[in-house]
Write a protein that holds these residues in place. Structure first.
Motif, mmCIF file in Angstrom:
data_model
loop_
_atom_site.group_PDB
_atom_site.id
_atom_site.type_symbol
_atom_site.label_atom_id
_atom_site.label_comp_id
_atom_site.label_asym_id
_atom_site.label_seq_id
_atom_site.Cartn_x
_atom_site.Cartn_y
_atom_site.Cartn_z
ATOM 1 N N ALA A 111 0.828 -1.202 0.000
ATOM 2 C CA ALA A 111 0.000 0.000 0.000
ATOM 3 C C ALA A 111 0.863 1.253 0.000
ATOM 4 O O ALA A 111 2.002 1.242 0.480
ATOM 5 N N ALA A 112 0.327 2.332 -0.555
ATOM 6 C CA ALA A 112 0.989 3.628 -0.447
ATOM 7 C C ALA A 112 0.961 4.080 1.016
ATOM 8 O O ALA A 112 0.093 3.661 1.791
ATOM 9 N N VAL A 113 1.916 4.904 1.403
ATOM 10 C CA VAL A 113 2.008 5.379 2.785
ATOM 11 C C VAL A 113 1.804 6.884 2.805
ATOM 12 O O VAL A 113 2.435 7.624 2.043
ATOM 13 N N ARG A 114 0.914 7.335 3.661
ATOM 14 C CA ARG A 114 0.590 8.768 3.771
ATOM 15 C C ARG A 114 1.336 9.389 4.952
ATOM 16 O O ARG A 114 1.364 8.821 6.046
ATOM 17 N N TYR A 115 1.919 10.556 4.700
ATOM 18 C CA TYR A 115 2.666 11.273 5.729
ATOM 19 C C TYR A 115 2.183 12.715 5.843
ATOM 20 O O TYR A 115 1.672 13.297 4.883
ATOM 21 N N LEU A 116 2.403 13.283 7.015
ATOM 22 C CA LEU A 116 2.296 14.717 7.251
ATOM 23 C C LEU A 116 3.643 15.151 7.811
ATOM 24 O O LEU A 116 4.091 14.603 8.828
ATOM 25 N N SER A 117 4.290 16.116 7.173
ATOM 26 C CA SER A 117 5.660 16.457 7.553
ATOM 27 C C SER A 117 5.846 17.962 7.724
ATOM 28 O O SER A 117 5.183 18.763 7.057
ATOM 29 N N ALA A 118 6.766 18.311 8.603
ATOM 30 C CA ALA A 118 7.220 19.690 8.766
ATOM 31 C C ALA A 118 8.732 19.620 8.975
ATOM 32 O O ALA A 118 9.205 19.436 10.104
ATOM 33 N N ILE A 119 9.484 19.716 7.881
ATOM 34 C CA ILE A 119 10.941 19.562 7.941
ATOM 35 C C ILE A 119 11.561 20.597 8.873
ATOM 36 O O ILE A 119 12.459 20.285 9.658
ATOM 37 N N ALA A 120 11.074 21.822 8.816
ATOM 38 C CA ALA A 120 11.648 22.894 9.637
ATOM 39 C C ALA A 120 11.414 22.682 11.125
ATOM 40 O O ALA A 120 12.138 23.223 11.960
ATOM 41 N N HIS A 121 10.391 21.881 11.481
ATOM 42 C CA HIS A 121 10.088 21.623 12.885
ATOM 43 C C HIS A 121 10.546 20.238 13.331
ATOM 44 O O HIS A 121 10.325 19.853 14.493
ATOM 45 N N GLY A 122 11.151 19.478 12.427
ATOM 46 C CA GLY A 122 11.701 18.187 12.806
ATOM 47 C C GLY A 122 10.683 17.115 13.111
ATOM 48 O O GLY A 122 10.984 16.173 13.843
ATOM 49 N N ILE A 123 9.486 17.210 12.533
ATOM 50 C CA ILE A 123 8.437 16.271 12.881
ATOM 51 C C ILE A 123 7.793 15.682 11.633
ATOM 52 O O ILE A 123 7.617 16.373 10.622
ATOM 53 N N GLN A 124 7.465 14.391 11.710
ATOM 54 C CA GLN A 124 6.757 13.723 10.624
ATOM 55 C C GLN A 124 5.767 12.730 11.228
ATOM 56 O O GLN A 124 6.090 12.010 12.171
ATOM 57 N N LEU A 125 4.554 12.700 10.675
ATOM 58 C CA LEU A 125 3.517 11.782 11.120
ATOM 59 C C LEU A 125 3.217 10.792 10.008
ATOM 60 O O LEU A 125 3.145 11.182 8.836
ATOM 61 N N GLN A 126 3.046 9.548 10.354
ATOM 62 C CA GLN A 126 2.627 8.527 9.394
ATOM 63 C C GLN A 126 1.201 8.114 9.727
ATOM 64 O O GLN A 126 0.877 7.828 10.884
ATOM 65 N N LEU A 127 0.350 8.090 8.704
ATOM 66 C CA LEU A 127 -1.055 7.724 8.892
ATOM 67 C C LEU A 127 -1.268 6.274 8.483
ATOM 68 O O LEU A 127 -0.581 5.756 7.597
ATOM 69 N N ASP A 128 -2.239 5.632 9.110
ATOM 70 C CA ASP A 128 -2.568 4.265 8.719
ATOM 71 C C ASP A 128 -3.642 4.286 7.630
ATOM 72 O O ASP A 128 -4.041 5.351 7.147
ATOM 73 N N ALA A 129 -4.118 3.116 7.254
ATOM 74 C CA ALA A 129 -5.085 3.015 6.161
ATOM 75 C C ALA A 129 -6.404 3.707 6.483
ATOM 76 O O ALA A 129 -7.147 4.095 5.574
ATOM 77 N N ARG A 130 -6.693 3.903 7.771
ATOM 78 C CA ARG A 130 -7.929 4.586 8.178
ATOM 79 C C ARG A 130 -7.767 6.102 8.220
ATOM 80 O O ARG A 130 -8.724 6.823 8.493
#
Length: 223
Positions: A111-130
């Motif tokens: 499956a493709a993987v969805r992310y939310l990222s903020a490089i300048a803030h050093g944070i990345q979130l990975q979302l599941d299929a839901r």
């Protein structure tokens, strides 16, 4: 009125998607009395302020007041398993200005993987299929080209903390690996602390520095 001494830093509030707002504790001279917050509507590119007024904030917002950009890991842990657009979660994530992107499947059938990222803030979130938050990555400076996460890691730990210092504060890990070498090169090992609802994983670089803190749901942690 709410007051926090002379505290004047803006608090971003993302539960009102149709307007750009900043919430500020109403300034007085006493201790915190969190019942109302001063509402400042922000203008367009002119940067002018159109309106000031008072609203009664939802209790969850009053319980989780923070200075934009410096809330810590505990607030992020509370977002695990929720959707980013949920009001309480959006409130916590608003300071980061996260950008959504999708990683294409690495192999057929994956499956493709969805992310939310903020490089300048050093944070990345990975979302599941839901579409809920499954994993949160907090980066040390330069890790995967991210800036260093600036929020609190808890227990007095920072990205300057060594493996020994993490263990001294948190005790023996539930899982871990010693420093070594893989096909990707040398590494400083890792420590994982499991809790009923989530795990916290500390990864160290070859020099022994804390490089990455990963927070993941209990459902997502490797067995």
């Amino acid at each position: 009125m709410a007051s926090i001494g002379r505290f004047r830093s803006a608090i971003q509030f993302a539960a009102m998607p149709q307007m750009s707002v900043a919430l500020r504790p109403k300034i007085d001279s006493g201790d915190i009395v969190c019942e109302t917050l001063e509402l400042q509507l922000l203008a367009d590119d002119l940067g002018c302020c159109h309106y000031y007024g008072c609203i009664r904030a939802p209790q969850w917002a009053l319980d989780r007041i923070f200075v934009a950009g410096v809330q810590g890991m505990n607030e992020l842990i509370a977002t695990l398993g929720s959707k980013p657009e949920a009001p309480e979660t959006a409130f916590t994530l608003a300071p980061y200005s996260l950008t959504a992107h999708t990683q294409a499947p690495l192999e057929a059938g994956m499956a493709a993987v969805r992310y939310l990222s903020a490089i300048a803030h050093g944070i990345q979130l990975q979302l599941d299929a839901r579409g809920t938050i499954q994993t949160i990555f907090l980066h040390g400076a330069g890790k995967d080209d991210f800036s260093q996460y600036g929020g609190a890691l808890g227990h007095g730990l920072t990205f300057a903390s060594s493996r020994a210092e993490v263990e001294a504060v948190l005790g023996a890990p539930d899982r871990g690996a010693s420093p070594g070498r893989t096909l990707l090169g040398a590494h400083g090992g890792w420590l994982r602390y499991d809790h009923p609802t989530h795990s916290v994983h500390f990864s160290f670089d070859a020099a022994g520095g804390l490089a990455l803190v990963t927070i993941l749901t209990a459902e997502a942690r490797p067995k």
